[in-house]
Design an enzyme around this catalytic site. Structure first.
Site, short mmCIF file in Angstrom:
data_model
loop_
_atom_site.label_atom_id
_atom_site.label_comp_id
_atom_site.label_asym_id
_atom_site.label_seq_id
_atom_site.Cartn_x
_atom_site.Cartn_y
_atom_site.Cartn_z
CE LYS B 96 26.29 -49.82 28.79
NZ LYS B 96 26.18 -49.97 27.33
CD GLU B 118 18.61 -50.87 25.53
OE1 GLU B 118 17.72 -50.02 25.32
OE2 GLU B 118 19.82 -50.60 25.46
CB SER B 385 33.76 -50.12 30.46
OG SER B 385 33.77 -51.51 30.71
#
Lengths: 266, 399
Positions: B96, B118, B385
């Protein structure tokens, strides 16, 4: 001439701004919505906006979100709303505007929706999350059926966007009075008068102002420079607070809308 | 497409990927989206912008992340050679941060003082709070109340980083509703606020912008596989919720390079149970959060709640470009259940000493199904990830 245009002409002659009132269909059930609409017309409301509940009302504040949740709790759908319009049309003289988010319309089928809405007797369609850029598919069908395509403009809108909306809209242009979600506010940004003026320089269409209007005092101020005053959350709040006392709620809606209607007289 | 070398040029100027994408938002946000798109286009053409992002990615995030040959996993499954692209080793423990650095630098360039986001699992919230701390911005994170409970560790991390975490109690109280609430904040504070969307979802230009920032994963992978194996990989596998890590890995391999790409969705309790997040596998086309894409919805067009044991996959929509890839046959989308994901979570931990995020474990679970049917000359890359520390609590309740 459509009912919306006709209504604006009639009110213009009376030197009055139109009072447009919102109700979420199915809050708390569809029969009550029907009663609310009759009361609104009887109390001087000039047009009614019927909200189609949606699971993800991104442009709405807590009051209308909660109304949507109550309406969805009894599975109120776009089909139910069209049946409601069909039912009330024979008794109702004022224009009916369908107001909602795109996905339920898209899911119903845009062509089928436009045809059914016209047959039911609706007069205009406003889809909050459908700016002119994305409206093509729905607009084509709505226009073919002779319904008005109502678009929003906001305090953030540029001249370019005012132009684009003016070219695509019919019926009237809905001005969002605040940068924010729906919901009654004690004070409003009166720079909105300037925005209404800028729109009127580019468009012949009537201009209505909504989002945040909650009192007769605000309605009077808005009526002095716009063609319509649009009230939503303040009415939904009356319904929300009503509980089981439906007659009492209808009484409060009558007295509040009568007060607002008087405030729209210039 | 897929066999040809035609140049892939989506999205168009309105943000459409074929029939998908676009900008389905209220008028108040349209000028902001147009402004953002222009700012991003100008920045992208500016070398100093790219240099600044590269600097942070290298010195702050720790890129390039390793491409690790998972020997024990390969031997255990007995088939294709498996590599792990170690995004779990990036600063904050997930991919991210690649995107939040990019959008954060853009925010700075646009002179906005306040950042909102969010978050589902909290990884994007942490990555946003991190960048806000780094760039000295006010930061508000919206997180479904349900998720704040199952991801307490990340809530604490965000607060420690100076962000305000606002629990969202509307609707299903998960990622979808957190995104509604962030949009409402943005509509209200649009003049001074930058909204950092965490996935390849939302209105244009977000899906394109997030894809571009995450593509560093795929570019590095391409270089690293070529150097290790002297050829491109045969198969890429990544989990798909909104789909940002998958898009980041896949995108540089799009358009006829002959690499098979598999996106793994969350089947939750099973597709037939109705409790899942398999948007592409089991959904239908609709409009949510500003774009047209595959959705989980009922017959009236109401968006349905998703379910996954992995909070980061618990989303009833998916990035619009994935919807396009599905229809164009560019990427295959499959799904694995909660149970299979939990099992893969344990498997990778035991075999490789790497605890993956539960989201990532979905990709691992699918590779466990396909590796043995492939030959040892073939190469699979899994996008690892994120790391799984945040999920220890959830996982332990299943073991």
């Amino acid at each position: 001439m459509g009912r919306i245009e006709e209504k604006f002409r009639e009110l213009h002659e009376q030197n009055k701004a139109a009072l447009i009132c919102y109700v979420t269909a199915g809050d708390p059930d569809i029969d009550f919505t029907e009663q609310v609409i009759y009361r609104m017309e009887a109390s001087g409301v000039d047009m009614v906006e019927i909200g189609i509940p949606f699971s993800d009302p991104m442009a709405d504040g807590p009051v209308i979100q909660a109304a949507s949740e109550r309406a969805l709790a009894n599975s109120t759908s776009l089909s139910d709303v069209l049946s409601l319009v069909r039912r009330i049309r024979s008794r109702l003289d004022i224009p009916v505007i369908l107001f909602g988010y795109y996905n339920p319309f898209f899911s119903y089928g845009t062509e089928r929706f436009a045809r059914d809405a016209r047959e039911a007797g609706a007069d205009g369609v406003l889809v909050v999350d459908l700016p002119p850029e994305e409206a093509g598919e729905l607009s084509v069908h709505v226009e073919r059926e002779g319904l008005d395509r109502i678009f929003l403009l906001a305090p953030t809108s540029t001249e370019e966007r005012i132009e684009m909306v003016s070219e695509n809209a019919s019926g009237f242009i809905y001005v969002v009075s605040v940068t924010g979600v729906t919901g009654a506010r004690p004070d409003m940004d009166y720079d909105i008068e300037d925005l209404v003026g800028r729109i009127k320089r580019r468009s012949e269409l009537p201009v209505g102002v909504g989002f945040g209007v909650s009192s007769a005092r605000q309605a009077t101020a808005i009526a002095s420079f716009s063609d319509a005053v649009i009230v939503g959350s303040a009415l939904v709040r009356i319904i929300e607070g009503g509980g089981k006392e439906k007659q009492e709620v209808l009484g409060k809606i009558s007295s509040f809308t009568e007060e607002l209607s008087a405030a729209c007289q210039r | 497409m897929g066999k040809t070398n035609r140049k892939y040029s989506y999205p168009d100027s309105g943000g459409h990927f074929g029939d998908f994408g676009g900008r389905y938002v209220s008028e108040t946000l349209m000028p902001a989206l147009i402004e953002l798109q222009k700012a991003y286009e100008e920045a992208s053409a500016d070398e100093t912008f790219r240099d600044e992002i590269d600097y942070y990615l290298k010195q702050y995030v720790g890129r390039p992340t390793p491409l690790y040959y998972a020997r024990a996993m390969t031997e255990s499954l007995g088939g294709a050679k498996i590599y792990l692209k170690r995004e779990d080793l990036a600063h904050t423990g997930a991919h991210k941060i690649n995107n939040t650095i990019g959008q954060g630098v853009l925010c700075e360039r646009m002179g906005k003082q306040r950042i909102i986001a969010e978050t589902g699992a909290g990884q994007h919230g942490v990555a946003t709070a991190t960048v806000a701390a780094l760039l000295n911005k006010e930061c508000v994170i919206y997180m479904g109340e349900e998720d704040t409970k199952r991801q307490e560790l990340n809530v604490f991390r965000m607060k420690l980083l100076g962000a305000e975490v606002r629990p969202v109690v509307s609707g299903t109280k998960t990622l979808k509703d957190a995104m509604n609430e962030a949009m409402r904040d943005w509509v209200t504070n649009v003049r001074n606020t930058f909204y950092i969307i965490g996935s390849v979802a939302g209105p244009h230009p977000y899906p394109m912008m997030v894809r571009d920032f995450q593509s560093v994963i795929g570019r590095e992978t391409m270089e690293q596989v070529l150097s290790a194996e002297g050829k491109l990989p045969d198969t890429l596998v990544a989990c798909v919720g909104g789909g940002s890590n998958a898009m980041g890995l896949f995108f540089p391999f799009v358009g006829g390079v002959g690499v098979r790409k598999i996106g793994v969705e969350a089947a939750g309790h099973g597709l037939e149970s109705g409790l899942h997040s398999a948007t592409i596998t089991a959904g239908s086309v609709g409009v949510l959060h500003g774009s047209k894409t595959y959705l989980l919805q009922d017959a009236d067009g109401q968006v349905q709640g998703a379910h996954s044991v992995a909070a980061g996959l618990d989303y009833p929509g998916v990035g619009p470009e994935h919807s396009y890839f599905q229809d164009a046959g560019e990427v295959e989308y499959v799904s694995v259940t909660d149970e299979e994901a939990i099992s893969a979570f344990s498997f990778l931990s035991e075999v490789e000493g790497i605890i993956p995020a539960l989201e990532t474990a979905h990709a691992v679970a699918h590779v466990r199904k396909i590796a043995s049917s492939m030959s040892p000359e073939q190469v699979i890359v899994i996008c690892l990830s994120g790391r799984g520390d945040k999920d220890i609590h959830t996982a332990s309740s299943f073991m």
